[in-house]
Write an enzyme that holds these catalytic residues in place. Structure first.
Site, PDB file in Angstrom:
ATOM      1  N   LYS A  71       0.803  -1.234   0.000  1.00 17.75           N
ATOM      2  CA  LYS A  71       0.000   0.000   0.000  1.00 17.75           C
ATOM      3  C   LYS A  71       0.834   1.283   0.000  1.00 17.75           C
ATOM      4  O   LYS A  71       0.426   2.290  -0.569  1.00 17.75           O
ATOM      5  CB  LYS A  71      -0.922   0.006   1.224  1.00 17.75           C
ATOM      6  CG  LYS A  71      -2.099  -0.943   1.120  1.00 17.75           C
ATOM      7  CD  LYS A  71      -2.915  -0.935   2.397  1.00 17.75           C
ATOM      8  CE  LYS A  71      -4.355  -0.687   2.115  1.00 17.75           C
ATOM      9  NZ  LYS A  71      -5.210  -0.732   3.305  1.00 17.75           N
ATOM     10  N   ASP A 108     -10.020   3.936   2.137  1.00 17.86           N
ATOM     11  CA  ASP A 108     -10.244   3.304   3.450  1.00 17.86           C
ATOM     12  C   ASP A 108     -10.955   4.259   4.420  1.00 17.86           C
ATOM     13  O   ASP A 108     -11.862   3.848   5.155  1.00 17.86           O
ATOM     14  CB  ASP A 108      -8.914   2.864   4.082  1.00 17.86           C
ATOM     15  CG  ASP A 108      -8.429   1.531   3.526  1.00 17.86           C
ATOM     16  OD1 ASP A 108      -9.259   0.774   2.986  1.00 17.86           O
ATOM     17  OD2 ASP A 108      -7.219   1.265   3.633  1.00 17.86           O
ATOM     18  N   GLY A 134      -4.782   1.894  18.729  1.00 23.45           N
ATOM     19  CA  GLY A 134      -3.888   1.458  17.659  1.00 23.45           C
ATOM     20  C   GLY A 134      -3.399   2.617  16.826  1.00 23.45           C
ATOM     21  O   GLY A 134      -4.035   3.690  16.782  1.00 23.45           O
ATOM     22  N   GLY A 136      -1.513   1.814  13.571  1.00 22.54           N
ATOM     23  CA  GLY A 136      -0.942   1.200  12.368  1.00 22.54           C
ATOM     24  C   GLY A 136      -1.497   1.841  11.113  1.00 22.54           C
ATOM     25  O   GLY A 136      -2.021   2.967  11.144  1.00 22.54           O
ATOM     26  N   GLY A 137      -1.413   1.120  10.006  1.00 22.17           N
ATOM     27  CA  GLY A 137      -1.859   1.651   8.714  1.00 22.17           C
ATOM     28  C   GLY A 137      -3.331   2.015   8.704  1.00 22.17           C
ATOM     29  O   GLY A 137      -3.717   3.082   8.206  1.00 22.17           O
ATOM     30  N   ALA A 138      -4.181   1.150   9.260  1.00 15.83           N
ATOM     31  CA  ALA A 138      -5.617   1.429   9.260  1.00 15.83           C
ATOM     32  C   ALA A 138      -5.928   2.657  10.118  1.00 15.83           C
ATOM     33  O   ALA A 138      -6.801   3.458   9.775  1.00 15.83           O
ATOM     34  CB  ALA A 138      -6.390   0.214   9.773  1.00 15.83           C
ATOM     35  N   LEU A 223     -12.563  -2.466  13.705  1.00 12.83           N
ATOM     36  CA  LEU A 223     -12.201  -2.694  12.296  1.00 12.83           C
ATOM     37  C   LEU A 223     -12.052  -4.182  12.008  1.00 12.83           C
ATOM     38  O   LEU A 223     -12.150  -4.612  10.861  1.00 12.83           O
ATOM     39  CB  LEU A 223     -10.900  -1.973  11.933  1.00 12.83           C
ATOM     40  CG  LEU A 223     -10.854  -0.456  12.025  1.00 12.83           C
ATOM     41  CD1 LEU A 223      -9.718   0.084  11.173  1.00 12.83           C
ATOM     42  CD2 LEU A 223     -12.145   0.223  11.651  1.00 12.83           C
TER      43      LEU A 223
END
Ligand code: NAP
Length: 279
Positions: A71, A108, A134, A136-138, A223
């Site tokens: 990504k 997203d 969190g 991270g990427g999300a 998620l």
């Protein structure tokens, strides 16, 4: 690339890719709308990514999704990067334009917000702080979109604190970093709470953040969608919160891409959910 591929192709590039639900989702929409196209899972190693993406338009592809671990890398392979993809630092959707240019977008954050709007219709982003578990990427997509829709304060706790600090430095003063060991404290007074970690997912450790601070009426989203009803969502529902599972985000992030590639905006209904869940 021909101007109008007779049979338009799209797909998803990642590694591994066998677990992806996107092929089933897009195949369902192609069939529902009677579109003569295909959506194909493609396991591509990092070393071959540039070559594969360059070849796809010549093989009739109108675009593709990109997932872990590519990504971030694909941003460097695109000719045009949308503002939101640049802000998030990753792309999940490529569009192969008729002029030969590759357009990279990230849907997203859109999918995350659309899922909340569809499944928690009373959700008011400005009603109070959001707590994001969190970094991270999300989480980057979630944070960018929460800022865009006007959430006044975003509290973040991550096991690796430095990743949360990076979000603070990139996304600015609305971000307040909390300690991971006291993540439960940031839930107090939060109007929106999101688990963006993989905790609670099948095969991963359990979610252990204490939830006593949750306010009844808060909108709580996980998620993780395997399982669909995570322990986190069950506990939040028991505390009187409005809960939203993660499947809707997956479905909604796919809709704008499908529309760009195949020309029809697909509907996200119970049938779509059932098909993706294998029902
Ligand atoms: P990622 O970039 O690898 O980030 C993983 C996050 O989980 C990090 O915050 C990480 O903390 C945390 N984490 C992992 N194991 C942990 C543990 N044992 N204890 C505490 N924290 C832990 O992954 P991602 O792409 O952001 O994805 C995260 C989750 O969101 C996955 O479950 C993914 O399936 C889901 N997701 C769902 C959708 C959807 O459409 N519903 C879309 C995207 C992602 P550290 O930074 O400390 O490692």
């Amino acid at each position: 690339m021909t101007d109008h591929p007779i049979i338009p192709l799209a797909g998803v590039i990642g590694s591994p890719i066998a677990h992806s639900k996107s092929p089933v989702l897009h195949a369902h929409w192609l069939k529902t709308y009677g579109i003569r196209g295909f959506y194909i899972p493609m396991d591509v190693a990092q070393a071959n990514l540039r070559e594969v993406i360059a070849a796809l338009p010549r093989a009739g592809f109108v675009g593709c999704n990109v997932t872990i671990p590519h990504k971030e890398t694909v941003l460097g392979l695109a000719d045009v990067v949308t503002d939101r993809a640049a802000l998030i630092g990753a792309a999940n959707t490529l569009i192969f334009r008729k002029d030969g240019r590759i357009h990279a977008d990230n849907t997203d954050g859109y999918g995350f917000i659309a899922n909340l709007r569809q499944n928690a219709p009373g959700w008011a982003p400005a009603a109070g702080p959001a707590a994001v578990i969190g970094a991270g990427g999300a989480a980057r997509a979630v944070v960018a979109s929460l800022i865009e829709v006007g959430v006044p304060e975003i509290r973040i706790a991550n096991r690796t604190r430095t990743r949360a600090e990076v979000l603070r430095s990139e996304f600015g003063a609305k971000i307040v970093v909390h300690d991971w060991v006291q993540a439960g404290n940031m839930l107090e007074g939060a109007a929106t709470v999101i688990n963006t970690t993989s905790l609670g997912m099948e095969g991963k450790p359990d979610f252990r953040v204490p939830l006593d601070g949750l306010s009844p009426g808060a909108v709580v989203n996980d998620l993780v969608y395997t399982p669909l009803r995570t322990k986190f969502l069950e506990e939040a529902a028991a505390a009187g919160c409005v809960t939203v599972d993660g499947l809707g985000m997956l479905l909604h992030q796919a809709a704008p891409a499908f529309e760009r590639w195949f020309g029809t905006r697909p509907e996200i209904d119970q049938r779509t959910r059932d098909v993706v869940l294998g029902g």
